[in-house]
Design a protein around this motif. Structure first.
Motif, PDB file in Angstrom:
ATOM      1  N   SER A 202     -19.898 -31.012  52.647  1.00  0.00           N
ATOM      2  CA  SER A 202     -18.841 -30.476  53.511  1.00  0.00           C
ATOM      3  C   SER A 202     -19.393 -30.182  54.918  1.00  0.00           C
ATOM      4  O   SER A 202     -18.750 -30.481  55.928  1.00  0.00           O
ATOM      5  CB  SER A 202     -18.262 -29.215  52.862  1.00  0.00           C
ATOM      6  OG  SER A 202     -17.664 -28.399  53.821  1.00  0.00           O
ATOM      7  N   ILE A 203     -20.614 -29.617  54.976  1.00  0.00           N
ATOM      8  CA  ILE A 203     -21.228 -29.359  56.289  1.00  0.00           C
ATOM      9  C   ILE A 203     -21.440 -30.693  57.015  1.00  0.00           C
ATOM     10  O   ILE A 203     -21.207 -30.804  58.229  1.00  0.00           O
ATOM     11  CB  ILE A 203     -22.574 -28.602  56.135  1.00  0.00           C
ATOM     12  CG1 ILE A 203     -22.342 -27.224  55.505  1.00  0.00           C
ATOM     13  CG2 ILE A 203     -23.270 -28.442  57.489  1.00  0.00           C
ATOM     14  CD1 ILE A 203     -23.626 -26.490  55.120  1.00  0.00           C
ATOM     15  N   GLY A 210     -17.340 -33.293  64.419  1.00  0.00           N
ATOM     16  CA  GLY A 210     -17.494 -32.483  65.630  1.00  0.00           C
ATOM     17  C   GLY A 210     -16.879 -31.107  65.516  1.00  0.00           C
ATOM     18  O   GLY A 210     -16.699 -30.417  66.520  1.00  0.00           O
ATOM     19  N   GLU A 211     -16.611 -30.659  64.294  1.00  0.00           N
ATOM     20  CA  GLU A 211     -15.968 -29.344  64.121  1.00  0.00           C
ATOM     21  C   GLU A 211     -16.973 -28.202  64.167  1.00  0.00           C
ATOM     22  O   GLU A 211     -16.632 -27.077  64.512  1.00  0.00           O
ATOM     23  CB  GLU A 211     -15.228 -29.298  62.776  1.00  0.00           C
ATOM     24  CG  GLU A 211     -14.039 -30.233  62.688  1.00  0.00           C
ATOM     25  CD  GLU A 211     -13.545 -30.405  61.256  1.00  0.00           C
ATOM     26  OE1 GLU A 211     -12.794 -31.369  61.030  1.00  0.00           O
ATOM     27  OE2 GLU A 211     -13.903 -29.596  60.382  1.00  0.00           O
ATOM     28  N   VAL A 212     -18.211 -28.503  63.750  1.00  0.00           N
ATOM     29  CA  VAL A 212     -19.251 -27.458  63.760  1.00  0.00           C
ATOM     30  C   VAL A 212     -20.548 -28.021  64.333  1.00  0.00           C
ATOM     31  O   VAL A 212     -20.780 -29.229  64.309  1.00  0.00           O
ATOM     32  CB  VAL A 212     -19.538 -26.896  62.330  1.00  0.00           C
ATOM     33  CG1 VAL A 212     -18.326 -26.176  61.768  1.00  0.00           C
ATOM     34  CG2 VAL A 212     -20.006 -28.007  61.391  1.00  0.00           C
ATOM     35  N   ARG A 213     -21.389 -27.095  64.840  1.00  0.00           N
ATOM     36  CA  ARG A 213     -22.734 -27.468  65.303  1.00  0.00           C
ATOM     37  C   ARG A 213     -23.739 -26.577  64.578  1.00  0.00           C
ATOM     38  O   ARG A 213     -24.003 -25.453  65.004  1.00  0.00           O
ATOM     39  CB  ARG A 213     -22.850 -27.250  66.820  1.00  0.00           C
ATOM     40  CG  ARG A 213     -22.148 -28.326  67.645  1.00  0.00           C
ATOM     41  CD  ARG A 213     -22.379 -28.131  69.120  1.00  0.00           C
ATOM     42  NE  ARG A 213     -23.798 -28.039  69.472  1.00  0.00           N
ATOM     43  CZ  ARG A 213     -24.250 -27.534  70.605  1.00  0.00           C
ATOM     44  NH1 ARG A 213     -23.397 -27.032  71.501  1.00  0.00           N
ATOM     45  NH2 ARG A 213     -25.544 -27.502  70.859  1.00  0.00           N
ATOM     46  N   PRO A 214     -24.295 -27.077  63.471  1.00  0.00           N
ATOM     47  CA  PRO A 214     -25.179 -26.221  62.670  1.00  0.00           C
ATOM     48  C   PRO A 214     -26.443 -25.787  63.421  1.00  0.00           C
ATOM     49  O   PRO A 214     -27.084 -26.602  64.076  1.00  0.00           O
ATOM     50  CB  PRO A 214     -25.561 -27.120  61.486  1.00  0.00           C
ATOM     51  CG  PRO A 214     -24.541 -28.201  61.451  1.00  0.00           C
ATOM     52  CD  PRO A 214     -24.111 -28.406  62.871  1.00  0.00           C
ATOM     53  N   VAL A 215     -26.742 -24.493  63.342  1.00  0.00           N
ATOM     54  CA  VAL A 215     -28.070 -23.995  63.736  1.00  0.00           C
ATOM     55  C   VAL A 215     -28.588 -23.206  62.537  1.00  0.00           C
ATOM     56  O   VAL A 215     -27.806 -22.628  61.777  1.00  0.00           O
ATOM     57  CB  VAL A 215     -28.044 -23.083  64.992  1.00  0.00           C
ATOM     58  CG1 VAL A 215     -27.571 -23.833  66.212  1.00  0.00           C
ATOM     59  CG2 VAL A 215     -27.212 -21.841  64.761  1.00  0.00           C
TER      60      VAL A 215
END
Ligand SMILES: [Zn+2]
Length: 520
Positions: A202-203, A210-215
């Motif tokens: 899912s991630i 482009g919905e999330v930018r993982p850090v």
């Protein structure tokens, strides 16, 4: 610890799950999974990854079918792909039963195959990597980090690479820097492997859209969180596990919260527990929550006190019990932690104290051959176990008769530790050992392959009724709980010697980053 072993180790495939559609993302799946015990002198080689393990897929489609029917993180990747609508490119996935460190040649060969398989994809938008997290290689103590480094070198710095880890991994800060996100199992016994695979998928999908930018941030409290206290369903770990789950549930910016127990038999720089928080572009939140959960681990120190019976005392306790069966967990010969599976310390006590109604499993190909030669009802008389190395006790003379012979294949349909479905012990013999009575049989199970007792069907499939036995010996620490809690009236973990002895003071660590609390 031990996870599902797929049928074979060569899975080079060029199929995708559905017809090519230009607008859909394609994610490559691959993995090399091994938990390596630094204190086991027997190195892991290609042959260990290639050993016959029961079900061998006949075609790429069959392989996907095997993956789908299990409950591993790879099954979860496929669930996620179906739900999120991305295509999957099935690359190389390999796994072997825990043992000593990998030779460099083994590692180089496997990693090259992994990369070649993914390179053969017509296009890749992301990569999902199933790694254990506690792989040790000659020359690369943090083996999983080196895999991700080579994948990065091959595919570049921008492609999302999302890694899943076993709860027992020892991840390094470098791995956190090299991967886009790391998601570990939250539970031990590992019953959430599939859900964690889904979360990773899912991630991946949200990142690609482009919905999330993982850090992500990793915090490692300077301690050994002893394996005996790594049951996430009980104190003192339960509140930390709950808190990590709660965090994922209530905080939309937290993409994954992983609390890992670590693997204390890895003599590597980053041995020990870890907290990894992945957020949507909020480093401060990730840092704050990682520190908070790490503090919870650290604060449990006064509850992590080792006080287990040795084999002699444990057998005495089991014989004196009022409710049966009693399960004795042979923690020093924890097969899922990388031991030989032929330790005799508990067997010796069972015979010496004349216990009756017990069942115990020993991996001993030579003894299996002798039993096959004797045939069913034939006499059996030979020294058994303690033959792989000098760490698992001495061979013990066993006299009895061959009760039954089996091909050793069995299926687990329930969700048990690691999520595996298909297992094989290889050719297997059940010996009815001298001292058995009409009602209470002493049963020694001799197997060709080492196998962690993650499933009760390991013995049920041999015609053994656990509920009719008085003492069940399982070679493990926490993993067998999911299988044995429903079957046993009581579980006694035994402080037995071996390469997975629970007390770290029995081992000399040379490579850990610094002296950790709980090491002595
Ligand atoms: Zn594990």
């Amino acid at each position: 610890m031990q996870r599902l072993i797929y049928g074979s180790w060569v899975f080079l495939m060029t199929v995708s799950l559905s017809g090519a559609q230009a607008h859909r993302f394609t994610v490559g799946i691959g993995g090399i999974s091994h938990e390596s015990n630094s204190f086991n002198p027997n190195k892991t080689t290609l042959a260990d990854f290639g050993a016959a393990r029961g079900v061998v897929p006949s075609s790429p489609a069959d392989l996907l079918e095997l993956w789908r029917k299990s409950n591993t993180e790879v099954t979860g990747y496929l669930d996620g792909a179906a739900k999120e609508g991305f295509e999957v490119f099935a690359g190389f996935v390999a796994s072997a039963t825990p043992k000593g460190p990998l030779t460099k040649e083994t590692f180089d060969t496997l990693t090259a195959r992994l990369i070649a398989s993914l390179k053969s994809a017509p296009k890749l938008d992301g990569i999902l990597l199933a790694l254990h997290g506690a792989m040790v290689v000659d020359g690369y103590p943090q083996g999983d980090e080196e895999i991700v480094r080579r994948v990065r070198q091959a595919f570049g710095p921008t492609i999302p690479v999302i890694v899943t880890h076993d709860f027992h991994g020892n991840p390094s800060p470098e791995l956190i820097g090299l991967s886009t996100a790391l998601v570990s199992y939250q539970q031990n016994p590992h019953l959430d492997t599939r859900q964690r695979g889904r979360r990773a998928a899912s991630i991946m999908a949200r990142t690609l859209r482009g919905e999330v930018r993982p850090v992500q941030v990793i915090v490692k409290p300077p301690m050994v969180y002893n394996i005996i206290f790594q049951n996430t369903y009980a104190e003192p770990l339960l509140p930390v596990t709950r808190s990590s789950m709660e965090l994922e549930r209530i905080s939309p910016k937290v993409l994954a919260a992983s609390v890992m127990g670590g693997y204390q038999y890895g003599d590597v720089p980053y041995m020990g527990p870890s907290v990894i928080i992945v957020t949507d572009n909020d480093r401060e939140l990730a840092e704050r929550e990682a520190k908070r959960l790490a503090q919870m681990l650290w604060d449990a120190r006064d509850k992590i006190v080792l006080n287990l019976p040795d084999p002699a005392v444990a057998v005495r306790q089991a014989m004196a019990a009022t409710r049966f069966p009693v399960a004795l967990f042979d923690t020093g010969d924890n097969v899922g932690g990388g031991t030989a599976g032929d330790s005799t310390f508990i067997l010796e006590e069972l015979l010496k104290q004349k216990a009756i109604g017990w069942v115990m499993t020993i991996a001993e190909p030579a003894a299996v051959k002798a039993a096959v030669k004797a045939g069913i009802d034939g006499a059996f008389d030979m020294p058994v176990g303690g033959k792989t190395d000098s760490l698992h006790g001495k061979p013990v003379r066993v006299r009895g008769m061959v009760k039954s012979l089996h091909n050793g294949q069995y299926i687990e349909t329930e969700i048990r530790h690691g999520g595996g479905r298909y297992f094989t012990l290889g050719l297997t013999a059940v010996i009815e050992v001298e001292g058995s009575t009409r009602d209470d049989k002493n049963l020694l199970v001799l197997t060709t392959h080492r196998s962690s007792p993650n499933s009760i069907h390991q013995i049920v499939s041999l015609g053994i009724y656990p509920e009719r036995q008085k003492i069940l010996v399982a070679k493990g620490a926490i993993a067998p709980r999911a299988a044995y809690e429903p079957a046993a009236a009581q579980i006694i973990p035994v402080d037995s010697p071996g390469p997975t002895a629970v007390n770290p003071a029995r081992f000399t660590f040379r490579n850990v980053r610094k002296k950790l609390w709980g090491m002595d």
